[in-house]
Motif scaffolding. Structure first.
Motif, PDB file in Angstrom:
ATOM      1  N   ILE A  54       9.837   2.041   6.131  1.00 43.29           N
ATOM      2  CA  ILE A  54      10.087   1.993   4.471  1.00 43.29           C
ATOM      3  C   ILE A  54       9.278   1.281   3.613  1.00 43.29           C
ATOM      4  CG2 ILE A  54      11.695   1.415   3.100  1.00 43.29           C
ATOM      5  CD1 ILE A  54      13.733   1.869   4.679  1.00 43.29           C
ATOM      6  N   LEU A  55       8.717  -0.144   4.463  1.00 42.79           N
ATOM      7  CA  LEU A  55       8.151  -0.900   3.255  1.00 42.79           C
ATOM      8  C   LEU A  55       6.702  -0.500   3.301  1.00 42.79           C
ATOM      9  CD1 LEU A  55      10.058  -4.668   4.276  1.00 42.79           C
ATOM     10  CD2 LEU A  55       9.294  -3.850   2.069  1.00 42.79           C
ATOM     11  N   PHE A  56       6.237  -0.230   4.700  1.00 48.83           N
ATOM     12  CA  PHE A  56       5.170   0.203   5.436  1.00 48.83           C
ATOM     13  C   PHE A  56       4.669   1.749   4.189  1.00 48.83           C
ATOM     14  CE2 PHE A  56       4.772  -1.192   9.072  1.00 48.83           C
ATOM     15  CZ  PHE A  56       4.542  -2.809   8.920  1.00 48.83           C
ATOM     16  N   THR A  57       5.761   2.112   4.043  1.00 49.99           N
ATOM     17  CA  THR A  57       5.448   4.254   3.580  1.00 49.99           C
ATOM     18  C   THR A  57       5.694   3.613   1.749  1.00 49.99           C
ATOM     19  OG1 THR A  57       7.771   4.381   3.602  1.00 49.99           O
ATOM     20  CG2 THR A  57       6.376   5.495   5.042  1.00 49.99           C
ATOM     21  N   ALA A  58       6.461   2.715   1.528  1.00 50.89           N
ATOM     22  CA  ALA A  58       6.588   2.242  -0.413  1.00 50.89           C
ATOM     23  C   ALA A  58       5.437   2.776  -0.871  1.00 50.89           C
ATOM     24  CB  ALA A  58       7.561   0.747  -0.542  1.00 50.89           C
ATOM     25  N   PRO A  59       4.859   1.297  -0.592  1.00 47.75           N
ATOM     26  CA  PRO A  59       3.459   2.583  -1.913  1.00 47.75           C
ATOM     27  C   PRO A  59       2.570   3.423  -1.705  1.00 47.75           C
ATOM     28  CG  PRO A  59       2.797   0.144  -0.174  1.00 47.75           C
ATOM     29  CD  PRO A  59       3.984   0.452   0.293  1.00 47.75           C
ATOM     30  N   ALA A  60       2.798   4.241  -0.837  1.00 43.81           N
ATOM     31  CA  ALA A  60       2.106   5.482  -0.860  1.00 43.81           C
ATOM     32  C   ALA A  60       2.875   6.679  -1.883  1.00 43.81           C
ATOM     33  CB  ALA A  60       2.109   6.109   0.497  1.00 43.81           C
ATOM     34  N   VAL A  61       4.235   6.464  -2.028  1.00 40.59           N
ATOM     35  CA  VAL A  61       5.739   6.862  -2.552  1.00 40.59           C
ATOM     36  C   VAL A  61       5.369   6.496  -4.211  1.00 40.59           C
ATOM     37  CG1 VAL A  61       7.646   6.942  -3.161  1.00 40.59           C
ATOM     38  CG2 VAL A  61       6.976   7.505  -0.854  1.00 40.59           C
ATOM     39  N   GLN A  62       5.666   4.734  -4.071  1.00 40.05           N
ATOM     40  CA  GLN A  62       4.661   4.376  -5.564  1.00 40.05           C
ATOM     41  C   GLN A  62       3.653   4.752  -6.150  1.00 40.05           C
ATOM     42  OE1 GLN A  62       5.083   0.244  -4.121  1.00 40.05           O
ATOM     43  NE2 GLN A  62       8.063   0.189  -3.610  1.00 40.05           N
ATOM     44  N   MET A  83       3.446  -5.037   2.138  1.00 42.54           N
ATOM     45  CA  MET A  83       3.212  -4.544   3.485  1.00 42.54           C
ATOM     46  C   MET A  83       3.671  -5.554   3.919  1.00 42.54           C
ATOM     47  SD  MET A  83      -0.520  -3.063   2.610  1.00 42.54           S
ATOM     48  CE  MET A  83      -1.338  -2.595   3.976  1.00 42.54           C
ATOM     49  N   LEU A  84       3.158  -7.184   3.833  1.00 40.46           N
ATOM     50  CA  LEU A  84       3.509  -7.990   4.373  1.00 40.46           C
ATOM     51  C   LEU A  84       4.992  -8.235   4.354  1.00 40.46           C
ATOM     52  CD1 LEU A  84       1.424 -10.339   2.565  1.00 40.46           C
ATOM     53  CD2 LEU A  84       1.018 -10.023   5.096  1.00 40.46           C
ATOM     54  N   ALA A  85       5.517  -7.845   4.116  1.00 41.48           N
ATOM     55  CA  ALA A  85       6.999  -7.889   4.458  1.00 41.48           C
ATOM     56  C   ALA A  85       7.599  -7.522   5.731  1.00 41.48           C
ATOM     57  CB  ALA A  85       7.730  -7.208   3.172  1.00 41.48           C
ATOM     58  N   GLY A  86       6.561  -5.683   5.363  1.00 41.87           N
ATOM     59  CA  GLY A  86       6.824  -4.226   6.364  1.00 41.87           C
ATOM     60  C   GLY A  86       6.588  -5.519   7.949  1.00 41.87           C
ATOM     61  N   ALA A  87       5.677  -5.874   7.791  1.00 41.72           N
ATOM     62  CA  ALA A  87       4.634  -6.189   9.223  1.00 41.72           C
ATOM     63  C   ALA A  87       5.469  -8.168   9.310  1.00 41.72           C
ATOM     64  CB  ALA A  87       3.154  -7.474   9.501  1.00 41.72           C
ATOM     65  N   PHE A  88       6.406  -8.670   8.642  1.00 40.29           N
ATOM     66  CA  PHE A  88       7.276  -9.567   9.406  1.00 40.29           C
ATOM     67  C   PHE A  88       9.110  -8.542   9.948  1.00 40.29           C
ATOM     68  CE2 PHE A  88      11.814 -11.142   8.224  1.00 40.29           C
ATOM     69  CZ  PHE A  88      11.197 -12.258   9.129  1.00 40.29           C
ATOM     70  N   PHE A  89       9.017  -7.546   9.368  1.00 41.59           N
ATOM     71  CA  PHE A  89      10.410  -6.763  10.123  1.00 41.59           C
ATOM     72  C   PHE A  89       9.502  -6.378  11.506  1.00 41.59           C
ATOM     73  CE2 PHE A  89      12.806  -7.218   6.344  1.00 41.59           C
ATOM     74  CZ  PHE A  89      13.582  -7.463   6.386  1.00 41.59           C
ATOM     75  N   LEU A  90       8.473  -5.778  11.290  1.00 45.97           N
ATOM     76  CA  LEU A  90       8.175  -5.246  12.206  1.00 45.97           C
ATOM     77  C   LEU A  90       7.600  -6.025  13.645  1.00 45.97           C
ATOM     78  CD1 LEU A  90       6.649  -2.569  13.722  1.00 45.97           C
ATOM     79  CD2 LEU A  90       4.440  -3.412  13.022  1.00 45.97           C
ATOM     80  N   SER A  91       7.042  -7.341  12.934  1.00 50.03           N
ATOM     81  CA  SER A  91       7.183  -8.318  13.983  1.00 50.03           C
ATOM     82  C   SER A  91       8.480  -8.622  15.121  1.00 50.03           C
ATOM     83  CB  SER A  91       6.628  -9.461  12.875  1.00 50.03           C
ATOM     84  OG  SER A  91       5.550  -9.475  12.885  1.00 50.03           O
ATOM     85  N   LEU A  92      10.260  -9.212  13.988  1.00 49.82           N
ATOM     86  CA  LEU A  92      10.884  -8.852  14.341  1.00 49.82           C
ATOM     87  C   LEU A  92      10.985  -7.695  15.313  1.00 49.82           C
ATOM     88  CD1 LEU A  92      13.078 -10.459  11.124  1.00 49.82           C
ATOM     89  CD2 LEU A  92      12.116 -11.725  13.423  1.00 49.82           C
TER      90      LEU A  92
END
Length: 147
Positions: A54-62, A83-92
């Motif tokens: 969701i966080l990675f796709t948010a910029p495209a939709v916005q 994107m950084l928040a998305g990378a954090f969740f992807l890390s987890l």
């Protein structure tokens, strides 16, 4: 904006693929046989993976909804944080997924150990190394400007 798009082109397919596998997993016959702890780890993995997607796709939709962009600098700043928040969740999710798979194949102690190893790799390569380089940059710029 081009750099951001290129970064998303790398991150997004991995998050999509992981999410696709995680969506299908509960519908397999073997999923019912895993212990309750593994189901909770699976849920955490799935929710982290979904959050990253969701966080990675948010910029495209916005970007599409805000066209034409009136404040590109602000948009890039917000998109970068997403994107950084998305990378954090992807890390987890990668760490949890690694632990879950290894625990199921070899056992829980090995799952925790291998999960910790991969968490360490992600922590160092994705987060600490860039942070250290960024901290050193002003020192190098200052010393090079004196020469």
């Amino acid at each position: 904006m081009t750099e951001m798009l290129n970064e998303l082109r790398i991150l997004l397919p991995g998050a999509q693929l992981l999410n696709g596998f995680l969506i299908a997993l509960p519908f397999t016959s073997g999923f019912r046989q895993i212990v309750q702890l593994e189901k909770w780890i699976f849920m955490a993995t799935f929710l982290c993976s979904l959050s990253s997607l969701i966080l990675f796709t948010a910029p495209a939709v916005q970007h599409r909804l805000l066209r034409p962009l009136e404040d590109r600098v602000h948009f890039k700043d917000v998109a970068s944080k997403q994107m950084l928040a998305g990378a954090f969740f992807l890390s987890l999710s990668l760490t949890l997924c690694t632990s879950l798979v290894i625990a199921e194949v070899i056992g829980h102690p090995a799952g925790l150990g291998v999960g910790a190893l991969f968490a360490s790799m992600i922590l160092v390569l994705w987060w600490l190394y860039p942070w250290l380089l960024k901290r050193q940059r002003p020192i190098q710029e200052t010393s090079s400007s004196k020469q």
